[in-house]
Design a protein around this motif. Structure first.
Motif, PDB file in Angstrom:
ATOM      1  N   MET A  71      14.875   3.603  20.693  1.00 25.18           N
ATOM      2  CA  MET A  71      13.642   4.181  19.672  1.00 25.18           C
ATOM      3  C   MET A  71      13.719   2.561  18.944  1.00 25.18           C
ATOM      4  N   VAL A  72      12.306   1.884  18.837  1.00 24.21           N
ATOM      5  CA  VAL A  72      12.744   1.044  17.891  1.00 24.21           C
ATOM      6  C   VAL A  72      11.728   1.895  16.575  1.00 24.21           C
ATOM      7  N   GLN A  73      12.054   0.616  16.069  1.00 26.72           N
ATOM      8  CA  GLN A  73      11.889   1.680  14.593  1.00 26.72           C
ATOM      9  C   GLN A  73      11.355  -0.453  13.811  1.00 26.72           C
ATOM     10  N   ALA A  74      10.128  -0.005  13.119  1.00 24.48           N
ATOM     11  CA  ALA A  74       9.428  -1.543  12.722  1.00 24.48           C
ATOM     12  C   ALA A  74       9.839  -0.530  11.384  1.00 24.48           C
ATOM     13  N   ALA A  75       9.352  -0.956   9.838  1.00 23.46           N
ATOM     14  CA  ALA A  75       9.665  -0.147   8.764  1.00 23.46           C
ATOM     15  C   ALA A  75       9.131  -1.314   7.434  1.00 23.46           C
ATOM     16  N   HIS A  76       8.287  -0.774   6.477  1.00 20.81           N
ATOM     17  CA  HIS A  76       8.800  -1.446   5.477  1.00 20.81           C
ATOM     18  C   HIS A  76       9.609  -0.472   4.340  1.00 20.81           C
ATOM     19  N   ASP A  77      10.522  -0.746   3.825  1.00 18.47           N
ATOM     20  CA  ASP A  77      11.143  -0.252   2.723  1.00 18.47           C
ATOM     21  C   ASP A  77      10.204  -0.604   1.284  1.00 18.47           C
ATOM     22  N   HIS A  78      10.196   0.656   0.452  1.00 17.53           N
ATOM     23  CA  HIS A  78       9.756   0.377  -0.632  1.00 17.53           C
ATOM     24  C   HIS A  78      10.239   0.959  -1.554  1.00 17.53           C
ATOM     25  N   ASP A  79       9.939   0.820  -2.799  1.00 18.77           N
ATOM     26  CA  ASP A  79      10.679   1.345  -4.252  1.00 18.77           C
ATOM     27  C   ASP A  79      11.954   1.853  -3.853  1.00 18.77           C
ATOM     28  N   ILE A  80      12.916   1.456  -4.043  1.00 15.84           N
ATOM     29  CA  ILE A  80      14.457   2.045  -3.338  1.00 15.84           C
ATOM     30  C   ILE A  80      14.546   2.097  -5.043  1.00 15.84           C
ATOM     31  N   GLN A  81      15.768   2.984  -5.592  1.00 17.54           N
ATOM     32  CA  GLN A  81      16.709   4.031  -6.621  1.00 17.54           C
ATOM     33  C   GLN A  81      17.297   4.254  -6.740  1.00 17.54           C
ATOM     34  N   LEU A  82      18.685   3.668  -7.869  1.00 21.84           N
ATOM     35  CA  LEU A  82      19.495   4.780  -8.253  1.00 21.84           C
ATOM     36  C   LEU A  82      19.165   5.106  -9.614  1.00 21.84           C
ATOM     37  N   ARG A  83      18.087   6.075  -9.511  1.00 24.33           N
ATOM     38  CA  ARG A  83      17.389   6.162 -11.294  1.00 24.33           C
ATOM     39  C   ARG A  83      18.554   6.498 -12.258  1.00 24.33           C
ATOM     40  N   HIS A 142       0.539  -1.013  -0.178  1.00 22.31           N
ATOM     41  CA  HIS A 142      -0.073   0.119   0.093  1.00 22.31           C
ATOM     42  C   HIS A 142       0.695   1.215   0.149  1.00 22.31           C
ATOM     43  N   ASP A 143       2.402   1.157   0.224  1.00 26.65           N
ATOM     44  CA  ASP A 143       2.845   1.954   0.011  1.00 26.65           C
ATOM     45  C   ASP A 143       3.336   3.204  -1.447  1.00 26.65           C
ATOM     46  N   LEU A 144       3.244   4.268  -0.758  1.00 29.79           N
ATOM     47  CA  LEU A 144       3.331   5.608  -2.512  1.00 29.79           C
ATOM     48  C   LEU A 144       4.612   5.064  -2.219  1.00 29.79           C
ATOM     49  N   PRO A 145       4.839   5.526  -3.939  1.00 26.71           N
ATOM     50  CA  PRO A 145       5.940   5.610  -4.826  1.00 26.71           C
ATOM     51  C   PRO A 145       7.059   6.651  -4.129  1.00 26.71           C
ATOM     52  N   ASN A 146       8.190   6.226  -4.693  1.00 24.35           N
ATOM     53  CA  ASN A 146       9.956   7.022  -3.321  1.00 24.35           C
ATOM     54  C   ASN A 146       8.833   8.650  -5.009  1.00 24.35           C
ATOM     55  N   PRO A 147       9.415   9.254  -3.866  1.00 26.66           N
ATOM     56  CA  PRO A 147       8.882  11.262  -4.570  1.00 26.66           C
ATOM     57  C   PRO A 147      10.234  12.003  -4.835  1.00 26.66           C
ATOM     58  N   LEU A 148      11.255  11.058  -4.845  1.00 28.44           N
ATOM     59  CA  LEU A 148      12.579  11.798  -4.580  1.00 28.44           C
ATOM     60  C   LEU A 148      13.703  10.853  -6.220  1.00 28.44           C
ATOM     61  N   ALA A 149      13.414  10.065  -6.645  1.00 26.98           N
ATOM     62  CA  ALA A 149      13.796   9.116  -7.176  1.00 26.98           C
ATOM     63  C   ALA A 149      14.077  10.314  -8.648  1.00 26.98           C
ATOM     64  N   GLU A 150      13.644  10.907  -9.317  1.00 29.35           N
ATOM     65  CA  GLU A 150      13.349  11.838  -9.745  1.00 29.35           C
ATOM     66  C   GLU A 150      14.152  12.998  -9.763  1.00 29.35           C
ATOM     67  N   ARG A 151      13.945  13.673  -8.702  1.00 29.90           N
ATOM     68  CA  ARG A 151      15.343  14.938  -8.320  1.00 29.90           C
ATOM     69  C   ARG A 151      16.625  14.369  -8.143  1.00 29.90           C
ATOM     70  N   PHE A 152      16.557  13.683  -7.381  1.00 32.31           N
ATOM     71  CA  PHE A 152      17.741  13.029  -6.678  1.00 32.31           C
ATOM     72  C   PHE A 152      17.767  12.247  -7.790  1.00 32.31           C
ATOM     73  N   PRO A 153      18.608  11.710  -9.019  1.00 30.68           N
ATOM     74  CA  PRO A 153      18.822  10.543  -9.765  1.00 30.68           C
ATOM     75  C   PRO A 153      19.721   9.849  -9.153  1.00 30.68           C
ATOM     76  N   ASN A 154      20.629  10.833  -9.416  1.00 27.80           N
ATOM     77  CA  ASN A 154      21.709  10.195  -8.909  1.00 27.80           C
ATOM     78  C   ASN A 154      22.327   9.603  -7.582  1.00 27.80           C
ATOM     79  N   ASN A 155      21.314   9.794  -6.601  1.00 25.64           N
ATOM     80  CA  ASN A 155      21.251   9.347  -4.584  1.00 25.64           C
ATOM     81  C   ASN A 155      20.737   8.043  -4.703  1.00 25.64           C
ATOM     82  N   ALA A 156      20.851   7.361  -4.596  1.00 22.57           N
ATOM     83  CA  ALA A 156      19.900   6.054  -3.836  1.00 22.57           C
ATOM     84  C   ALA A 156      18.827   6.961  -2.698  1.00 22.57           C
ATOM     85  N   THR A 157      17.690   6.903  -3.083  1.00 22.24           N
ATOM     86  CA  THR A 157      16.408   7.292  -2.739  1.00 22.24           C
ATOM     87  C   THR A 157      15.640   5.791  -2.775  1.00 22.24           C
TER      88      THR A 157
END
Ligand SMILES: *[C@@H]1O[C@H](CO)[C@@H](O)[C@H](O)[C@H]1NC(C)=O
Ligand SMILES: *[C@@H]1O[C@H](CO)[C@@H](O)[C@H](O)[C@H]1NC(C)=O
Ligand SMILES: *[C@@H]1O[C@H](CO)[C@@H](O)[C@H](O)[C@H]1NC(C)=O
Ligand SMILES: *[C@@H]1O[C@H](CO)[C@@H](O)[C@H](O)[C@H]1NC(C)=O
Ligand SMILES: *[C@@H]1O[C@H](CO)[C@@H](O)[C@H](O)[C@H]1NC(C)=O
Ligand SMILES: *[C@@H]1O[C@H](CO)[C@@H](O)[C@H](O)[C@H]1NC(C)=O
Length: 310
Positions: A100-112, A38-53
């Protein structure tokens, strides 16, 4: 390939991670296909194409523990910057330290720019913020000694191990989301090791009155933007942005309260731990990740520098 490597840092670690990535790319993509999120797509990949987002949809919750216990769990060479957390949470109980306990789903990881994507995965672990890694008395670092990570995601497993993290191959419930909704309206998340009796389980309910939340969002922004380390060979500069469309309006952070049960490092012993009345937030944030940095270069780092962060 050569281009990709020159962009990243020329360390053996990165080579290993990328190599492992290339080997398992097809497999990860296939695994991801069967699992809808249900996660929304990565909104940063386009703005930071040379970085892992990517996107982290997470439950972040604070477990107060006695400072003496914290001192026993945290390696002695890392000072605890009590003044730093008291600046953010002045009313935090005397003599206590916030895990801090962090429970997370990592989604849409890109190096655009290189069309590189990584399959989604889940992960959970205890994180120890406000630590004086570089010995300057004020720069806050976050120790994340161990993580349970989705067993099928080789890139995530290797990427975390490369920091010296104790990584447990795990399965998660739910498999492809940050949490699932129970009949009573609360949310549920559980990561269970496939090879040991380790697990971390969270059941959280939305706070009826947000004013009851003892922790400002600023605390979670601050902690999640502290450079992270495991065995201190290198540091992870993950920049989490809290003011993109993903974390405001209908997706604004939800203050939650609930319980955490766990049998996981660094809490030792066969007995499981249970903490009731744990407060936190559920929030999805996009991130930019700068991996495997020399920790000393992050001395004095207190912010993020990325647009979209506040
Ligand atoms: C985060 O995950 C929850 C549970 O799957 C989902 O309901 C929510 O929409 C997600 N938030 C975003 C911004 O992706
Ligand atoms: C993107 O990656 C480059 C190269 O590693 C780095 O210098 C830059 O700071 C990164 N951008 C952000 C916003 O972190
Ligand atoms: C985190 O909090 C400390 C005070 O404890 C402050 O000096 C620092 O600038 C904050 N960093 C961020 C990213 O908000
Ligand atoms: C990335 O993929 C797109 C579409 O599949 C393709 O047009 C483009 O050439 C690819 N770019 C690189 C750098 O491989
Ligand atoms: C930290 O972990 C890395 C990756 O496993 C390893 O190469 C390095 O030797 C470890 N360093 C220490 C001090 O244990
Ligand atoms: C986020 O906040 C920063 C200032 O802290 C601002 O420059 C930026 O435009 C904001 N971005 C969004 C998407 O609101």
């Amino acid at each position: 390939m050569a281009l990709q490597l020159s962009l990243l840092h020329h360390s053996a670690v990165v080579l290993v991670v990328l190599f492992s990535f290339l080997l398992h790319h097809g497999e990860s993509a296939a695994t991801q296909g069967v699992c809808a999120t249900h996660d929304l797509p990565n909104p940063l990949a386009e703005r930071f194409p040379n970085n892992a987002t990517g996107v982290l949809n997470a439950t972040l919750a604070i477990i107060p523990i006695p400072l003496e216990t914290a001192r026993r769990l945290i390696p002695p060479q890392y000072g605890i910057l009590e003044r730093a957390y008291r600046a953010l949470i002045p009313n935090f109980p005397e003599g206590m330290y916030p895990i801090m306990v962090q429970a997370a789903h990592d989604h849409d990881i890109q190096l655009r720019a290189y069309n590189i994507t990584t399959g989604d995965f889940s992960r959970v672990g205890f994180e120890f913020p406000f630590l004086d890694l570089v010995g300057d008395g004020y720069s806050s670092f976050r120790w994340g000694p161990a993580q349970l990570i989705t067993a099928t995601n080789d890139i995530a497993l290797e990427g975390s191990r490369a920091y010296g993290t104790i990584v447990s191959l795990a399965e998660f419930e739910p498999r492809c989301d940050a949490y699932r909704r129970l009949a009573n309206g609360a949310t549920y998340f559980k990561g269970s090791s496939l090879t040991s009796s380790e697990f971390v389980e969270l059941e959280m309910a939305r706070l009826s009155h947000p004013a009851l939340n003892p922790y400002p969002l600023e605390l979670f922004k601050n902690i999640t933007n502290q450079p992270a380390f495991a065995n201190a060979t290198s540091c992870d500069n993950m920049i989490r942005l809290f003011n993109t469309t993903m974390s405001v309006g209908e997706h604004a952070p939800v203050p939650v309260r609930g319980r955490v049960r766990a049998r996981a490092f660094p809490f030792q012993g066969a007995a499981e731990k249970e903490w009731a009345d744990v407060y936190g937030v559920q929030v999805a944030t996009p991130f930019i990740e700068n991996n495997y940095l020399d920790c000393r270069t992050l001395r004095g780092y207190s912010g993020t520098g990325g647009p979209g962060d506040s």
